[in-house]
Each structure stands twice: as structure tokens, then as C-alpha cells.
Design a protein around this motif. Structure first.
Motif, PDB file in Angstrom:
ATOM      1  N   LYS A   1      33.269  29.551  26.761  1.00  0.00           N
ATOM      2  CA  LYS A   1      31.873  29.536  26.304  1.00  0.00           C
ATOM      3  C   LYS A   1      31.087  30.681  26.934  1.00  0.00           C
ATOM      4  O   LYS A   1      30.310  31.357  26.264  1.00  0.00           O
ATOM      5  N   ILE A   2      31.298  30.902  28.225  1.00  0.00           N
ATOM      6  CA  ILE A   2      30.584  31.981  28.919  1.00  0.00           C
ATOM      7  C   ILE A   2      30.988  33.332  28.355  1.00  0.00           C
ATOM      8  O   ILE A   2      30.136  34.164  28.048  1.00  0.00           O
ATOM      9  N   ARG A   3      32.279  33.555  28.200  1.00  0.00           N
ATOM     10  CA  ARG A   3      32.746  34.839  27.657  1.00  0.00           C
ATOM     11  C   ARG A   3      32.223  35.054  26.232  1.00  0.00           C
ATOM     12  O   ARG A   3      31.871  36.159  25.860  1.00  0.00           O
ATOM     13  N   LYS A   4      32.187  33.983  25.434  1.00  0.00           N
ATOM     14  CA  LYS A   4      31.679  34.095  24.057  1.00  0.00           C
ATOM     15  C   LYS A   4      30.204  34.489  24.050  1.00  0.00           C
ATOM     16  O   LYS A   4      29.776  35.309  23.243  1.00  0.00           O
TER      17      LYS A   4
ATOM     18  N   HIS B   1      24.035  38.005  33.087  1.00  0.00           N
ATOM     19  CA  HIS B   1      24.232  37.410  34.405  1.00  0.00           C
ATOM     20  C   HIS B   1      24.727  35.971  34.264  1.00  0.00           C
ATOM     21  O   HIS B   1      24.345  35.283  33.321  1.00  0.00           O
ATOM     22  N   VAL B   2      25.532  35.558  35.226  1.00  0.00           N
ATOM     23  CA  VAL B   2      25.916  34.157  35.364  1.00  0.00           C
ATOM     24  C   VAL B   2      25.506  33.758  36.769  1.00  0.00           C
ATOM     25  O   VAL B   2      25.925  34.369  37.748  1.00  0.00           O
TER      26      VAL B   2
ATOM     27  N   PRO C   1      34.217  23.859  36.444  1.00  0.00           N
ATOM     28  CA  PRO C   1      33.602  25.067  35.877  1.00  0.00           C
ATOM     29  C   PRO C   1      34.570  25.873  35.009  1.00  0.00           C
ATOM     30  O   PRO C   1      34.151  26.532  34.054  1.00  0.00           O
ATOM     31  N   GLU C   2      35.862  25.772  35.308  1.00  0.00           N
ATOM     32  CA  GLU C   2      36.847  26.530  34.536  1.00  0.00           C
ATOM     33  C   GLU C   2      36.892  26.107  33.070  1.00  0.00           C
ATOM     34  O   GLU C   2      37.311  26.879  32.215  1.00  0.00           O
TER      35      GLU C   2
ATOM     36  N   ASP D   1      31.272  42.712  31.613  1.00  0.00           N
ATOM     37  CA  ASP D   1      30.241  43.530  32.239  1.00  0.00           C
ATOM     38  C   ASP D   1      29.159  42.709  32.921  1.00  0.00           C
ATOM     39  O   ASP D   1      28.250  43.270  33.509  1.00  0.00           O
ATOM     40  N   PHE D   2      29.211  41.380  32.822  1.00  0.00           N
ATOM     41  CA  PHE D   2      28.130  40.613  33.395  1.00  0.00           C
ATOM     42  C   PHE D   2      28.310  40.429  34.902  1.00  0.00           C
ATOM     43  O   PHE D   2      29.400  40.514  35.436  1.00  0.00           O
TER      44      PHE D   2
END
Length: 141
Positions: A46-49, A54-55, A40-41, A102-103
Motif C-alpha cells: 500500500k505504501i509503495r503504491k 515521506h513515511v 507494519p510489513e 525516493d520517499f
């Protein structure tokens, strides 16, 4: 985000769920589905971009429950449960994701019946996976 090893039976429940959701075509410009498998790391950038609201991370998780039981796991309880086979501790992963963002990160654990070598989910865990898929579809569609 689905996390787990698809070659270890129920440990592959997270990737199984993501594959099924992709197959059903629910991914769009508001929903990003990530099959992170055991790394996952590799998807933090990609997630931050994407900067989502929510994740949701779904993974096999030893919680001393009945096989197939689904629970939202508090990040502070990670030390008290067994989380599936991946290279980075999910507690560090979640802390890193939450740093300067903030997510909200929600961790969903599904109790495995077995994490022995094998490419199929056990019936109870597969049933739970389809229940979770139905829940997600009900929320996002």
C-alpha cells in the motif's frame, strides 16, 4: 503509520495516535494514516503504491529517556534501542521501504513507562501522544 500492540499499555501509543488523527478527520487525498499495529510489513504494498514523499512511523521505543519523551530515531541506531512488539524488525522494514524508492522514512520513538498488559496508555505517554498529534496537525493542516 502507527506501530505497536494496543493490549500492552504504552506499546499501543502508535496505533492510539493514528486512531485519534483519523477521528479528527485529517486523512485526505494527500495524507494516508495507517494503523499497522504489530504488522507494519503488511502495508508495504500500500505504501509503495501510494508513493508518498515521506513515511512517518511512530512507535514505543526504549531509548533510556523519561517516559513520554519523543525523539526522532536514526535508522542506524535501531540496534541500540528496544523497539516494541511486532513480528518484523523495523530496521529491515525501513530498509525494504527505502529500497528502490525516493520517499524519506522518519521514525519517531516515544519512551514508554510500561509495556505490561493493559489497554490504556500511562498518563505521561498519553500526554506525549497528544503533543505529537498537535504537532502533526500543525504541519498538515
Amino acid at each position: 503509520m502507527g506501530v505497536g500492540n494496543e493490549l500492552k499499555s504504552d506499546d499501543g501509543v502508535g496505533p492510539f495516535i493514528i486512531r485519534k488523527l483519523i477521528d479528527e478527520g485529517i486523512e485526505n487525498d494527500k495524507i494516508l494514516l495507517i494503523n499497522a499495529e504489530t504488522v507494519p510489513e503488511n502495508f508495504t504494498g500500500k505504501i509503495r503504491k501510494e508513493n508518498p514523499s515521506h513515511v512517518i512511523i511512530v512507535d514505543a521505543c526504549l531509548m533510556n529517556c523519561e517516559p513520554g519523551e519523543i525523539r526522532i530515531v536514526d535508522k542506524n541506531d535501531f540496534a541500540n534501542i528496544g523497539i516494541s512488539t511486532h513480528s518484523m524488525s523495523l530496521s529491515y522494514f525501513v530498509k525494504y521501504l527505502e529500497k528502490d524508492t525516493d520517499f524519506k522514512v522518519i521514525f519517531v520513538g516515544i519512551e514508554p513507562e510500561t509495556m505490561d498488559w493493559g489497554e490504556k496508555l500511562t498518563p505521561k505517554v498519553e500526554t506525549a501522544a497528544y503533543e505529537f498529534i498537535k504537532l502533526i496537525k500543525g504541519i498538515v493542516l
